[in-house]
Design an enzyme around this catalytic site. Structure first.
Site, PDB file in Angstrom:
ATOM      1  N   PRO A 235      -5.453  31.748  38.941  1.00  0.00           N
ATOM      2  CA  PRO A 235      -4.497  32.595  38.232  1.00  0.00           C
ATOM      3  C   PRO A 235      -3.361  33.057  39.156  1.00  0.00           C
ATOM      4  O   PRO A 235      -3.519  33.005  40.374  1.00  0.00           O
ATOM      5  CB  PRO A 235      -5.335  33.803  37.784  1.00  0.00           C
ATOM      6  CG  PRO A 235      -6.732  33.486  38.112  1.00  0.00           C
ATOM      7  CD  PRO A 235      -6.764  32.370  39.073  1.00  0.00           C
ATOM      8  N   PRO A 236      -2.261  33.507  38.594  1.00  0.00           N
ATOM      9  CA  PRO A 236      -1.146  33.958  39.431  1.00  0.00           C
ATOM     10  C   PRO A 236      -1.557  35.157  40.297  1.00  0.00           C
ATOM     11  O   PRO A 236      -2.320  36.000  39.851  1.00  0.00           O
ATOM     12  CB  PRO A 236      -0.079  34.389  38.416  1.00  0.00           C
ATOM     13  CG  PRO A 236      -0.503  33.846  37.109  1.00  0.00           C
ATOM     14  CD  PRO A 236      -1.969  33.609  37.166  1.00  0.00           C
ATOM     15  N   THR A 238      -3.304  35.253  43.103  1.00  0.00           N
ATOM     16  CA  THR A 238      -4.597  35.281  43.791  1.00  0.00           C
ATOM     17  C   THR A 238      -4.481  34.828  45.244  1.00  0.00           C
ATOM     18  O   THR A 238      -5.483  34.780  45.953  1.00  0.00           O
ATOM     19  CB  THR A 238      -5.622  34.375  43.084  1.00  0.00           C
ATOM     20  OG1 THR A 238      -4.980  33.150  42.750  1.00  0.00           O
ATOM     21  CG2 THR A 238      -6.161  35.020  41.842  1.00  0.00           C
ATOM     22  N   GLY A 239      -3.287  34.465  45.667  1.00  0.00           N
ATOM     23  CA  GLY A 239      -3.107  34.138  47.087  1.00  0.00           C
ATOM     24  C   GLY A 239      -3.026  32.660  47.389  1.00  0.00           C
ATOM     25  O   GLY A 239      -3.337  32.242  48.492  1.00  0.00           O
ATOM     26  N   THR A 241      -0.256  30.712  47.557  1.00  0.00           N
ATOM     27  CA  THR A 241       0.825  30.493  48.526  1.00  0.00           C
ATOM     28  C   THR A 241       0.398  30.993  49.898  1.00  0.00           C
ATOM     29  O   THR A 241       0.645  30.347  50.923  1.00  0.00           O
ATOM     30  CB  THR A 241       2.093  31.239  48.074  1.00  0.00           C
ATOM     31  OG1 THR A 241       2.305  30.966  46.699  1.00  0.00           O
ATOM     32  CG2 THR A 241       3.297  30.837  48.872  1.00  0.00           C
ATOM     33  N   HIS A 455      -7.933  60.644  18.329  1.00  0.00           N
ATOM     34  CA  HIS A 455      -8.127  59.193  18.493  1.00  0.00           C
ATOM     35  C   HIS A 455      -8.835  58.905  19.827  1.00  0.00           C
ATOM     36  O   HIS A 455      -9.843  58.196  19.862  1.00  0.00           O
ATOM     37  CB  HIS A 455      -6.754  58.508  18.450  1.00  0.00           C
ATOM     38  CG  HIS A 455      -6.797  57.020  18.548  1.00  0.00           C
ATOM     39  ND1 HIS A 455      -6.485  56.203  17.498  1.00  0.00           N
ATOM     40  CD2 HIS A 455      -7.129  56.201  19.563  1.00  0.00           C
ATOM     41  CE1 HIS A 455      -6.609  54.941  17.868  1.00  0.00           C
ATOM     42  NE2 HIS A 455      -7.001  54.917  19.133  1.00  0.00           N
ATOM     43  N   GLU A 456      -8.303  59.489  20.890  1.00  0.00           N
ATOM     44  CA  GLU A 456      -8.887  59.223  22.217  1.00  0.00           C
ATOM     45  C   GLU A 456     -10.295  59.786  22.331  1.00  0.00           C
ATOM     46  O   GLU A 456     -11.188  59.141  22.884  1.00  0.00           O
ATOM     47  CB  GLU A 456      -8.002  59.809  23.332  1.00  0.00           C
ATOM     48  CG  GLU A 456      -6.595  59.244  23.400  1.00  0.00           C
ATOM     49  CD  GLU A 456      -6.554  57.734  23.447  1.00  0.00           C
ATOM     50  OE1 GLU A 456      -7.543  57.113  23.882  1.00  0.00           O
ATOM     51  OE2 GLU A 456      -5.551  57.154  23.003  1.00  0.00           O
TER      52      GLU A 456
HETATM   53  P1  ADP Z   1      -0.020  32.971  44.154  1.00  0.00           P
HETATM   54  O1  ADP Z   1       0.681  31.948  44.963  1.00  0.00           O
HETATM   55  O2  ADP Z   1      -1.455  32.653  43.923  1.00  0.00           O
HETATM   56  O3  ADP Z   1       0.662  33.338  42.872  1.00  0.00           O
HETATM   57  P2  ADP Z   1       0.621  34.622  46.385  1.00  0.00           P
HETATM   58  O4  ADP Z   1      -0.014  33.837  47.467  1.00  0.00           O
HETATM   59  O5  ADP Z   1       2.085  34.468  46.237  1.00  0.00           O
HETATM   60  O6  ADP Z   1      -0.062  34.316  44.993  1.00  0.00           O
HETATM   61  O7  ADP Z   1       0.223  36.143  46.569  1.00  0.00           O
HETATM   62  C1  ADP Z   1       1.128  37.186  46.443  1.00  0.00           C
HETATM   63  C2  ADP Z   1       0.803  38.295  47.401  1.00  0.00           C
HETATM   64  O8  ADP Z   1      -0.422  38.933  47.042  1.00  0.00           O
HETATM   65  C3  ADP Z   1       0.594  37.838  48.812  1.00  0.00           C
HETATM   66  O9  ADP Z   1       1.793  37.798  49.513  1.00  0.00           O
HETATM   67  C4  ADP Z   1      -0.350  38.882  49.378  1.00  0.00           C
HETATM   68  O10 ADP Z   1       0.361  39.997  49.830  1.00  0.00           O
HETATM   69  C5  ADP Z   1      -1.157  39.298  48.181  1.00  0.00           C
HETATM   70  N1  ADP Z   1      -2.444  38.594  48.128  1.00  0.00           N
HETATM   71  C6  ADP Z   1      -2.844  37.778  47.139  1.00  0.00           C
HETATM   72  N2  ADP Z   1      -4.084  37.319  47.385  1.00  0.00           N
HETATM   73  C7  ADP Z   1      -4.470  37.830  48.565  1.00  0.00           C
HETATM   74  C8  ADP Z   1      -5.646  37.713  49.353  1.00  0.00           C
HETATM   75  N3  ADP Z   1      -6.678  36.975  48.971  1.00  0.00           N
HETATM   76  N4  ADP Z   1      -5.699  38.392  50.517  1.00  0.00           N
HETATM   77  C9  ADP Z   1      -4.674  39.152  50.911  1.00  0.00           C
HETATM   78  N5  ADP Z   1      -3.530  39.295  50.212  1.00  0.00           N
HETATM   79  C10 ADP Z   1      -3.417  38.656  49.050  1.00  0.00           C
END
Ligand code: ADP
Length: 664
Positions: A235-236, A238-239, A241, A455-456
């Site tokens: 998923p977007p 998650t790290g 890149t 409601h809450e």
């Molecule tokens: P993706 O490419 O999966 O959309 P990114 O790598 O661009 O996500 O992550 C965006 C930012 O989120 C990173 O620059 C970092 O700061 C933080 N981040 C995401 N995942 C991690 C992780 N596993 N550990 C540390 N930082 C993370």
């Protein structure tokens, strides 16, 4: 660091234009100056009859006849006379040159050639020397051509080529086929596996790749084929890149990165040429890592059912060809990221291309704690901070969310004039990231506040009354910027990976508790339950179609999930008749859950009123306050184990999963 540093630098472009402007002006001045000098230093034109008079008056010393002009040199006396008569002597510069030069005097005047038979006779009589000239038309022509055409055109050509080179470096129109449009290169990323937290499996798989980049010879030595590419799926945020950068950082090799969409242009063939260019550049830099983000932009299955996209397909074909073509022994590795692996062309995924698939999923509790720790490293925190509690409250959050939360907390601390971040800042940040900022300026009418409050509390009370649901932690009726007019937060005591049927049923009842309270108290209903209804329906439908939890359909799989890493939308796999039956079943399930919610609240009307009144007054109440009233009304004793420590622990663990209340 970035080899494209000068690519979009406006200063460079400005400089380039400046140079062009100055050179053009210089050329113009040179040409004009040359002309004026030529004119100013030459003989002056006179009329033919004046020339004849001069001849008759014996003022002419020498005459030179060319094809179309007659050049006249005066006698010394005549010249002196002229100077006296006319202070602006005809050819002062010329005279100067004639006196200081070789001694041969240049003509003072010229006149147009006129066909005159008497001229020779007259010249004889006056005693002037005269001669005819063999016309040097070629030389003159060439000279004129050079000054008027070749010189300016040549200069313009030089300027133009300079200009084009400049533009192509700058990624402008001239560089359509170059991949450097949006490509970044880092000599050293400076990121290591230590900066990526919680993705242990992914790191383990990539460690091998790092080893290969370090030492390609060791693998090729025994005949092992080296991997060409790895696909990071998840998923977007998650790290992905970050992981790719860490691989480059660990292997200490340059990192090229660009987005899949950077290849696709409106012109057919451009993407393909960009791919070629990218591989050429990367091979020159090998060993290195090429990272293609969002590869699905080009790697989509090549189907023609919906009408193919020529440009994308050509680009993909080129990518496939390049991946087959390059020599891995040099140490070139292609990493790509996507969150839609199911739409990728199978050709891209076959062995020898992106044959490794590395899943980078949402972090679990331990992963979240580690990620929070990594990002908290550079932020000053006080001793109240408990990252575990934050991690527990943020189930479902990805790395980028968590990084964002830490940053929000730090900003929050600064806003309140503090030097260090506290646990309270962190919790506030969690809420800001999940439900938006408090919208204090939204004034709700008294009646609306009452409705939202009931409601809450309806949600919260149903939660407390059912054994199988998580305890309530916080109820608020302060509107948030993301649309909620109020919400209830629940605390999971531990992270759950499985839900029982009973728990799911209880969740549906809780989701409908808000609407049930509205109807019970006000005898009418509002638009505020839209979100709850959506959520309840989703759970009920999944129970029937995916989890095999309905008696009618048993274990039949009726839906499958698409885009698992994005919105996780479900697609029906059954016939129309079955779909109709599913709807009936969902309806039945929701109806009985709603009846249950109404029953629970109706039986506890007094508690509902008391807590709702308290909430209207306070706007936000904690789980502890809620439970106090709850027990008071029900005559339950206070649990003696409610020590300060426990309360604190519970207070800390606010769940991120808000049971959405009167949203919209
Ligand atoms: P993706 O490419 O999966 O959309 P990114 O790598 O661009 O996500 O992550 C965006 C930012 O989120 C990173 O620059 C970092 O700061 C933080 N981040 C995401 N995942 C991690 C992780 N596993 N550990 C540390 N930082 C993370």
């Amino acid at each position: 660091m970035d080899n494209q540093n000068n690519k979009n630098n406006p200063n460079n472009n400005r400089q380039g234009w400046g140079i062009i402007l100055i050179t053009t002006l210089l050329v113009a001045f040179m040409v004009m100056g040359f002309y004026s000098l030529m004119r100013g230093s030459g003989p002056e034109e006179i009329s033919y009859d004046k020339f004849l008079n001069m001849v008759d008056d014996k003022k002419v010393a020498e005459v030179s006849l060319s094809s179309n002009r007659i050049y006249i040199t005066l006698t010394d006396e005549a010249r002196k006379e002229e100077v006296q008569d006319n202070s602006s002597a005809p050819n002062m510069i010329n005279q100067f040159w004639s006196q200081t030069g070789s001694g041969e005097s240049s003509p003072d005047y010229y006149t147009a050639y006129v066909s005159d038979d008497t001229l020779v006779e007259r010249l004889y009589e006056s005693g002037a020397e005269f001669k005819g000239e063999v016309p040097d038309t070629m030389g003159q022509m060439f000279f004129e051509l050079f000054v008027t055409l070749i010189l300016p055109v040549g200069l313009m050509a030089i300027l133009l080529s300079y200009f084009i080179r400049k533009m192509s470096k700058g990624g402008g129109v001239m560089s359509i086929g170059k991949s450097n449009a949006k490509m970044y290169m880092e000599k050293e990323t400076g990121v290591t596996f230590q900066d990526v937290a919680g993705e242990d499996e992914a790191k383990e798989s990539l460690q091998e790749v790092v080893d290969f980049l370090h030492n390609p010879g060791r693998y090729s030595g025994i005949g092992a084929k080296l991997p060409k590419g790895a696909l990071l799926v998840g998923p977007p945020g998650t790290g992905k890149t970050l992981l790719a950068k860490a691989v480059a950082g660990e292997a200490k090799v340059p990192f090229f990165s660009l987005s899949g969409s950077a290849f696709v242009e409106m012109y057919v063939g451009v993407g393909a040429s960009r791919v070629r260019d990218l591989f050429k550049q990367a091979q020159q830099q090998a060993p290195c890592i090429v990272f293609i983000d969002e590869i699905d932009a080009i790697g989509k299955t090549r189907d023609t059912v919906m009408g193919g996209n020529d440009e994308r397909e050509q680009t993909l074909n080129q990518l496939l060809a390049e991946m087959d073509g390059f020599d891995t022994n040099k140490g070139l590795l292609i990493l790509a990221a996507t969150n839609r692996p199911e739409i990728l062309d199978p050709a891209l995924l076959r062995p020898g291309r992106f044959d490794r698939r590395i899943i980078v999923d949402k972090p679990d509790l331990k992963g979240r704690i580690d990620i929070l720790k990594v990002h908290a490293k550079d932020v000053r925190m006080d001793e109240s901070v408990d990252l575990e509690a934050i991690a527990l409250a943020t189930s479902g959050a990805v790395g980028s969310d968590l990084a964002n939360m830490i940053n929000e907390a730090a900003i929050n601390a600064v806003k309140h004039g503090r030097q260090v971040v506290s646990q309270k800042d962190l919790f506030e940040a969690v809420e800001v990231v999940l439900v938006g900022k408090e919208k204090k300026d939204r004034i709700m009418s008294k009646e609306e506040r009452r409705i939202v409050s009931y409601h809450e509390v309806g949600h919260a009370l149903v939660t407390a009354l059912q054994k199988n649901t998580e305890p309530v932690q916080k109820i608020t009726i302060v509107p948030r910027t993301m649309g909620a007019l109020g919400y209830v937060m629940q605390t999971p005591e531990e992270e759950k990976f499985l839900n029982t049927k009973k728990e799911l049923e209880a969740m549906i009842v809780v989701a409908l508790g808000g609407r049930a309270a509205e109807e019970l108290v006000f005898d009418t209903v509002t638009t505020g339950a839209a979100n709850d209804i959506e959520q309840a329906t989703k759970i009920a439908r999944s129970m029937i179609t995916q989890y095999g939890m309905s008696e009618r359909f048993g274990l039949m799989g009726l839906e499958s999930i698409q885009n698992r890493y994005l919105d996780g939308r479900a697609v029906l796999n059954c016939g129309d008749a079955t779909a109709g039956e599913i709807d009936e079943e969902v309806m039945k399930m929701l109806k009985s859950a709603y009846a249950e919610a109404k029953r629970l609240l109706g039986e506890n009307r007094e508690t509902l009123d008391k807590i709702a009144d308290f909430l209207i007054e306070k706007e936000t109440i904690t789980g502890k306050e809620f439970m106090k009233i709850f027990r008071e009304v029900k005559g339950l004793p206070d649990p003696e184990e409610d020590t300060l420590e426990r309360v604190e622990e519970r207070e800390g663990r606010i769940a991120m999963k808000p049971v959405k209340g009167a949203a919209q």
